[in-house]
Design an enzyme around this catalytic site. Structure first.
Site: not given
Length: 418
Positions: A240, A275-276, A278, A343, A372
């Protein structure tokens, strides 16, 4: 720090000019830097030097590209997975089964079986019934599944509501006040070695305070479980840690995280797991795009680029910020809205933002797109699935092909009655 730098007025990834990739691969395209991946993996590991024996499992959901996972496997990382597909990717990338942690609130029976068949190192159990099913499956095979119980500590991560996972109303984990009873019932089941607990309170955390509050609650739970006679050898602290999406923003460093963890967990006597995601891959990638039009607007012009919300969904999903920069800036600036061709009014990357002045045909990048990004891409509006490129020094390789609409169409069928 990343390895996307300007040389002679143009943006390069390591020793490859982005303009070359755009010409040879086309746009839009994700571009990742191997040197940045390796550096971030090393920096995170070094930040935990005060936490002996820490286990690092990269959160595959952040970027599941096979080549990216191979780089991280070579850096000594295991995998934090949330699906059978991610399990297959982690194994294909060379990550050791013993270093794979299976998280996720909705594991199917066949996915639990796949984890057992692969001999993964740990299952993070989300609810009592899941633990019972896992124990039954393992016992039927003559196996013992190593597992921990995921606990919801009811701590506000102070992040975007859609990526907050540790509040009581979130779907993740078991309520912390119910954890001792659930742990006791599961610990006695054949086929299951319940060896500890896990938490993960959210993503893109801007401060360590929520993490410390959650860790202290888990420390008290560990003491309570041991007092009840349970052997606790592992605690999974999740991930996180946030990254700066805007130039100048500051976030806690891995070293600051490590110092806090060492202080809070000094007397736990367990193997700590991280749990890295990002923080490893975010700044290691950009989305390279080309300006299609600069369309006059009522207040500000609309810079229409060939990347869209189906290629980079975060702005549409979370109103997320990604810095936008010209590949060959002139030095002039403009205030504009940045949007894609899809659109939907939601296909907007920025509103009334001051940016490098760009014109039709210019190349630009959305920065900090390594996490992500491509993993959340779709083919909405029957657009091609965005490709991915990995750069290493003066070389690059296409590590995920652009999947054309015709290829996607060929996989569909019209039933005979039509």
């Amino acid at each position: 720090m990343d390895h996307f730098t300007y040389r002679d007025g143009a943006l390069w990834c390591e020793d490859v000019p982005l303009a070359r990739i755009a010409e040879e691969v086309g746009t839009p395209v994700y571009v990742y830097s191997t040197a940045t991946l390796r550096r971030h993996a090393e920096v995170f590991h070094a930040g935990l030097t005060a936490v002996p024996g820490a286990h690092l499992a990269f959160a595959v959901k952040a970027n599941p590209n096979l080549a990216v996972l191979r780089v991280l496997a070579q850096a000594g990382y295991g995998a934090d997975i949330v699906s059978g597909g991610e399990l297959a990717r982690a194994l294909a990338a060379g990550m050791a089964p013993a270093d794979i942690v299976f998280s996720g609130v909705g594991k199917r029976r066949d996915e639990l079986e796949a984890g057992l068949d692969a001999g993964i190192g740990q299952f993070n159990i989300e609810l009592e019934e899941e633990g019972a099913v896992l124990a039954e499956l393992a016992a039927a095979r003559g196996q013992v599944a190593q597992a921990v119980l995921r606990v919801n500590p009811d701590v506000d991560a102070r992040t975007h509501a859609k990526i907050s996972t540790g509040k009581a109303e979130n779907k993740f984990g078991v309520p912390i006040d119910q954890a001792p009873a659930i742990f006791a019932r599961l610990a006695g089941r054949p086929g299951l070695a319940l060896r500890g607990v896990a938490i993960h309170i959210g993503s893109q955390l801007q401060t360590l305070e929520p993490l410390e509050a959650a860790y202290r609650r888990i420390g008290a739970l560990v003491a309570q479980l041991r007092a009840a006679g349970h052997a606790i050898s592992h605690v999974d602290l999740g991930g996180g840690l946030g990254v700066p999406y805007r130039a100048g923003d500051a976030y806690p460093s891995p070293a600051e995280l490590g110092a806090m963890v060492a202080r809070v967990t000094a007397d736990w006597g367990v193997t700590l797991m991280f749990e890295p995601g990002r923080v490893i891959v975010g700044n290691a990638g950009v989305l390279l795009t080309r300006v299609l039009w600069v369309k006059p607007g009522v207040v500000h012009p609309h810079v229409i680029v060939d990347a869209a919300m189906n290629d980079l969904a975060r702005p549409a999903l979370y109103d997320a910020w990604h810095d936008f920069a010209a590949v060959a800036p002139s030095g002039a600036r403009m205030t504009a809205n940045i949007a894609g061709p899809v659109c939907e009014s939601g296909d907007t990357f920025a509103v009334a933002r001051e940016i490098d002045a760009v014109a039709r045909g210019d190349l630009a990048v959305f920065r900090t797109a390594g996490a992500y990004g491509a993993t959340m891409a779709s083919t909405y509006n029957s657009r091609a699935l965005v490709p991915e490129v990995l750069v290493s020094g003066d070389r690059y390789a296409v590590v995920a092909d652009r999947i054309a609409p015709a290829t996607i169409l060929a996989a569909e069928r019209v039933p005979e009655w039509l």
